[in-house]
Design a protein around this motif. Structure first.
Motif, PDB file in Angstrom:
ATOM      1  N   GLU A 209       9.286   6.063  -2.235  1.00 47.16           N
ATOM      2  CA  GLU A 209       8.900   6.169  -0.820  1.00 47.16           C
ATOM      3  C   GLU A 209       8.989   4.812  -0.134  1.00 47.16           C
TER       4      GLU A 209
ATOM      5  N   THR B 262      11.240   3.760   3.177  1.00 47.75           N
ATOM      6  CA  THR B 262      10.751   2.993   4.319  1.00 47.75           C
ATOM      7  C   THR B 262      11.736   1.886   4.698  1.00 47.75           C
TER       8      THR B 262
ATOM      9  N   LEU C  95       7.044  11.540   7.821  1.00 51.31           N
ATOM     10  CA  LEU C  95       6.426  10.584   6.905  1.00 51.31           C
ATOM     11  C   LEU C  95       4.909  10.755   6.916  1.00 51.31           C
ATOM     12  N   PRO C  96       4.283  10.683   5.757  1.00 44.87           N
ATOM     13  CA  PRO C  96       2.820  10.845   5.686  1.00 44.87           C
ATOM     14  C   PRO C  96       2.071   9.545   6.009  1.00 44.87           C
ATOM     15  N   TYR C  97       2.738   8.571   6.567  1.00 44.55           N
ATOM     16  CA  TYR C  97       2.138   7.273   6.877  1.00 44.55           C
ATOM     17  C   TYR C  97       2.895   6.670   8.058  1.00 44.55           C
TER      18      TYR C  97
ATOM     19  N   CYS D 169      10.619   8.370  12.078  1.00 46.50           N
ATOM     20  CA  CYS D 169       9.471   8.678  11.215  1.00 46.50           C
ATOM     21  C   CYS D 169       8.975  10.107  11.453  1.00 46.50           C
TER      22      CYS D 169
ATOM     23  N   LYS E  44       0.449   3.820  -3.032  1.00 46.22           N
ATOM     24  CA  LYS E  44      -0.090   5.159  -2.757  1.00 46.22           C
ATOM     25  C   LYS E  44       0.953   6.256  -2.899  1.00 46.22           C
ATOM     26  N   TYR E  45       2.201   5.958  -2.475  1.00 47.28           N
ATOM     27  CA  TYR E  45       3.215   7.012  -2.426  1.00 47.28           C
ATOM     28  C   TYR E  45       4.363   6.816  -3.424  1.00 47.28           C
ATOM     29  N   GLY E  46       4.399   5.665  -4.081  1.00 49.25           N
ATOM     30  CA  GLY E  46       5.443   5.417  -5.065  1.00 49.25           C
ATOM     31  C   GLY E  46       6.569   4.553  -4.521  1.00 49.25           C
TER      32      GLY E  46
ATOM     33  N   GLN F 268       0.823  -1.209   0.000  1.00 49.03           N
ATOM     34  CA  GLN F 268       0.000   0.000   0.000  1.00 49.03           C
ATOM     35  C   GLN F 268       0.861   1.265   0.000  1.00 49.03           C
ATOM     36  N   ILE F 269       2.004   1.210   0.687  1.00 52.49           N
ATOM     37  CA  ILE F 269       2.914   2.359   0.675  1.00 52.49           C
ATOM     38  C   ILE F 269       3.432   2.586  -0.746  1.00 52.49           C
ATOM     39  N   ASN F 270       3.848   1.489  -1.400  1.00 49.14           N
ATOM     40  CA  ASN F 270       4.328   1.607  -2.782  1.00 49.14           C
ATOM     41  C   ASN F 270       3.243   2.112  -3.715  1.00 49.14           C
TER      42      ASN F 270
END
Length: 324
Positions: A217, A221, A279-281, A274, A212-214, A208-210
């Protein structure tokens, strides 16, 4: 004779040397080619690529010498790794370090020696590319430069070996490196009857991180997690990225309870990092901790498998809780 002293970074140096898995391996053309060139270029009967282990110097490549190794206590190369410069002994008869050395008094009757240290990516002197002759001879500055050039080629081959054991993104060990260093750590602790624990780590919802944020990002992480592991673990520990979003740490002289305390500090450090990087997550992790038990585990693979299973159980529980 003056035996070589130990480098200041001896323990780190030995750990790095053994992580390469080069000791006691078969000859390789990539190194043999260099010793052949060195022997012909400098017109010496003996040329070696040596690796200086704890109590011996072992020859990864050898021209003109049949012995596979010699004692470190009488080695010339043990002196070379104490410095970053080429060491030249034009006549051992006039050098108090070597005039009565068994290698000068007996075979191979060393009278001339020139050795260039071979450095790892982390700057440890692992061994040498060296030249040996049974007669005294001079060695010019231009010849020193040539020897350094050849040594740089040998270093490159060692670096390629090291990179094969290292994760390119996080600069910690990869799965292969973890197996090599982990087995060494496990043997060390077992011999000394010390506890040792493995922590298996997985990133929850990494996809989901990949998505949503690319992927850049996502890479950040993974790097943050690796940085936290590296900051908390000691030189005697082994940390690695063993899969896409999976990490492992082997903690020497550490019980399961001790590993749990390390995890508490790890979580706190990860949270702080973080926040520092805004970080936005959230980075959510699942863990599996297992202490080595010789009655249940016969090798590192079994230890890792149990840690992986425990981590997966925690991951399932976390996913179930989120659904509810």
């Amino acid at each position: 004779m003056i035996p070589p002293s130990l480098p200041k970074d001896e323990q780190a140096r030995l750990k790095e040397l053994r992580s390469l898995d080069l000791l006691d391996t078969a000859s390789e053309e990539r190194f043999d080619r260099l010793t052949r060139i060195a022997s012909r270029l400098f017109d010496v009967p003996i040329a070696l690529v040596t690796l200086v282990d704890e109590e011996r110097q072992w020859f990864k490549s050898s021209v003109g010498l049949d012995a596979p190794e010699t004692s470190r206590e009488i080695s010339f190369c043990g002196h070379v790794i104490l410095d970053d410069r080429v060491m030249v002994v034009e006549n051992t008869d006039t050098d108090e370090r070597f005039c009565d050395n068994p290698l000068t008094q007996g075979a191979p009757h060393i009278r001339f020696y020139a050795g260039c240290p071979l450095r790892s990516l982390d700057g440890c002197n692992l061994g040498t590319l060296c030249l040996i002759d049974s007669i005294p001879r001079s060695f010019t500055d231009s010849e020193i430069e040539l020897l350094q050039d050849l040594a740089a080629l040998a270093e490159r081959e060692i670096e390629l070996t090291q990179l094969a054991h290292e994760d390119e993104l996080t600069n910690i060990s990869n799965r292969r490196g973890f197996k090599i260093q982990g087995n060494e750590c496990l043997r060390h602790c077992s011999r000394r009857e010390l506890p040792v624990s493995v922590v298996y780590i997985d990133v929850n919802d990494f996809k989901q991180i990949n998505d949503k944020y690319g992927h850049a990002e996502g890479d950040r992480t993974l790097s943050i997690i690796a940085d936290c592991m590296r900051a908390l673990c000691r030189k005697s520990d082994v940390v690695a990225r063993v899969g896409g979003d999976e990490f492992a740490a082997m903690l020497a002289d550490t019980t399961r309870e001790g590993a749990e305390r390390v995890l508490v500090r790890f979580r706190a450090l990860l949270e702080d990092m973080c926040l520092d990087q805004s970080l936005p997550y959230d980075i959510a992790l699942s863990f599996g901790i297992v202490e080595f038990d010789p009655e249940r585990h016969s090798n590192l693979a079994e230890l890792m498998e149990e840690g992986d299973q425990l981590m997966y159980q925690q991951k399932k529980q976390a996913k179930s809780a989120n659904i509810q």
